[in-house]
Design a protein around this motif. Structure first.
Motif, PDB file in Angstrom:
ATOM      1  N   ASN A   1       5.182   2.712 -17.028  1.00 18.10           N
ATOM      2  CA  ASN A   1       6.131   2.299 -15.992  1.00 18.10           C
ATOM      3  C   ASN A   1       5.470   2.218 -14.619  1.00 18.10           C
ATOM      4  N   MET A   2       4.546   3.123 -14.337  1.00 16.17           N
ATOM      5  CA  MET A   2       3.853   3.111 -13.057  1.00 16.17           C
ATOM      6  C   MET A   2       2.998   1.849 -12.928  1.00 16.17           C
ATOM      7  N   ILE A   3       2.297   1.478 -13.972  1.00 17.19           N
ATOM      8  CA  ILE A   3       1.433   0.298 -13.924  1.00 17.19           C
ATOM      9  C   ILE A   3       2.265  -0.970 -13.743  1.00 17.19           C
ATOM     10  N   VAL A   4       3.388  -1.065 -14.455  1.00 21.74           N
ATOM     11  CA  VAL A   4       4.267  -2.225 -14.295  1.00 21.74           C
ATOM     12  C   VAL A   4       4.827  -2.266 -12.871  1.00 21.74           C
ATOM     13  N   GLY A   5       5.244  -1.119 -12.352  1.00 28.11           N
ATOM     14  CA  GLY A   5       5.774  -1.057 -10.991  1.00 28.11           C
ATOM     15  C   GLY A   5       4.738  -1.435  -9.951  1.00 28.11           C
ATOM     16  N   CYS A   6       3.504  -0.987 -10.139  1.00 28.39           N
ATOM     17  CA  CYS A   6       2.437  -1.331  -9.191  1.00 28.39           C
ATOM     18  C   CYS A   6       2.112  -2.821  -9.252  1.00 28.39           C
TER      19      CYS A   6
ATOM     20  N   ALA B   1       0.828  -1.206   0.000  1.00 26.58           N
ATOM     21  CA  ALA B   1       0.000   0.000   0.000  1.00 26.58           C
ATOM     22  C   ALA B   1       0.860   1.254   0.000  1.00 26.58           C
ATOM     23  N   LEU B   2       1.873   1.274   0.851  1.00 27.26           N
ATOM     24  CA  LEU B   2       2.759   2.437   0.891  1.00 27.26           C
ATOM     25  C   LEU B   2       3.565   2.574  -0.398  1.00 27.26           C
ATOM     26  N   GLY B   3       4.054   1.452  -0.912  1.00 31.12           N
ATOM     27  CA  GLY B   3       4.841   1.487  -2.141  1.00 31.12           C
ATOM     28  C   GLY B   3       4.043   1.959  -3.338  1.00 31.12           C
ATOM     29  N   GLU B   4       2.845   1.438  -3.479  1.00 32.18           N
ATOM     30  CA  GLU B   4       2.008   1.845  -4.609  1.00 32.18           C
ATOM     31  C   GLU B   4       1.563   3.294  -4.483  1.00 32.18           C
ATOM     32  N   GLY B   5       1.232   3.714  -3.290  1.00 31.87           N
ATOM     33  CA  GLY B   5       0.851   5.114  -3.096  1.00 31.87           C
ATOM     34  C   GLY B   5       1.973   6.059  -3.446  1.00 31.87           C
ATOM     35  N   ASN B   6       3.181   5.723  -3.035  1.00 33.30           N
ATOM     36  CA  ASN B   6       4.341   6.553  -3.347  1.00 33.30           C
ATOM     37  C   ASN B   6       4.611   6.558  -4.848  1.00 33.30           C
ATOM     38  N   ALA B   7       4.528   5.394  -5.494  1.00 33.27           N
ATOM     39  CA  ALA B   7       4.788   5.306  -6.939  1.00 33.27           C
ATOM     40  C   ALA B   7       3.783   6.127  -7.739  1.00 33.27           C
TER      41      ALA B   7
ATOM     42  N   SER C   1       1.973   8.635  -6.651  1.00 34.16           N
ATOM     43  CA  SER C   1       2.179  10.038  -6.330  1.00 34.16           C
ATOM     44  C   SER C   1       3.296  10.648  -7.175  1.00 34.16           C
ATOM     45  N   LYS C   2       4.417   9.965  -7.230  1.00 30.72           N
ATOM     46  CA  LYS C   2       5.556  10.474  -8.000  1.00 30.72           C
ATOM     47  C   LYS C   2       5.279  10.460  -9.495  1.00 30.72           C
ATOM     48  N   ALA C   3       4.555   9.444  -9.975  1.00 26.86           N
ATOM     49  CA  ALA C   3       4.221   9.397 -11.395  1.00 26.86           C
ATOM     50  C   ALA C   3       3.298  10.554 -11.776  1.00 26.86           C
ATOM     51  N   LEU C   4       2.304  10.827 -10.949  1.00 23.56           N
ATOM     52  CA  LEU C   4       1.403  11.951 -11.233  1.00 23.56           C
ATOM     53  C   LEU C   4       2.136  13.285 -11.164  1.00 23.56           C
ATOM     54  N   GLU C   5       3.062  13.390 -10.237  1.00 22.18           N
ATOM     55  CA  GLU C   5       3.877  14.602 -10.144  1.00 22.18           C
ATOM     56  C   GLU C   5       4.712  14.783 -11.418  1.00 22.18           C
ATOM     57  N   GLY C   6       5.285  13.701 -11.905  1.00 20.82           N
ATOM     58  CA  GLY C   6       6.060  13.766 -13.146  1.00 20.82           C
ATOM     59  C   GLY C   6       5.183  14.094 -14.341  1.00 20.82           C
TER      60      GLY C   6
END
Length: 81
Positions: A55-60, A28-34, A36-41
């Motif tokens: 990349n975000m979907i693969v990472g999640c 949960a923490l990892g996906e939320g952080n990923a 968040s950073k993807a949307l910021e980018g």
């Protein structure tokens, strides 16, 4: 039912609950952080949104496997041991 059997059942239930509770926090923490950073980018560079989204979907998906593994272990604790 003997006292030892009852304690074993209680221990299995507590172990499985702890396994799922702790095993769900990390993903949960990892996906939320990923996300968040993807949307910021994406907000900073809209032209790279497709690459960031992929990349975000693969990472999640990779991060979510940790939660699935904890579910598998919890099921093994409850039914196999």
């Amino acid at each position: 039912m003997e006292m030892a059997e009852a304690l074993a059942i209680i221990g299995k239930a507590l172990g499985a609950g702890l396994c799922m509770g702790i095993g769900a926090i990390g993903p949960a923490l990892g996906e939320g952080n990923a996300v968040s950073k993807a949307l910021e980018g994406m907000a900073r560079q809209p032209e790279s949104a497709d690459t960031l989204r992929t990349n975000m979907i693969v990472g999640c998906a990779v991060t979510e496997t940790t939660g699935i593994y904890s579910l598998l272990i919890a099921i093994l604790i409850l039914f196999a041991l």
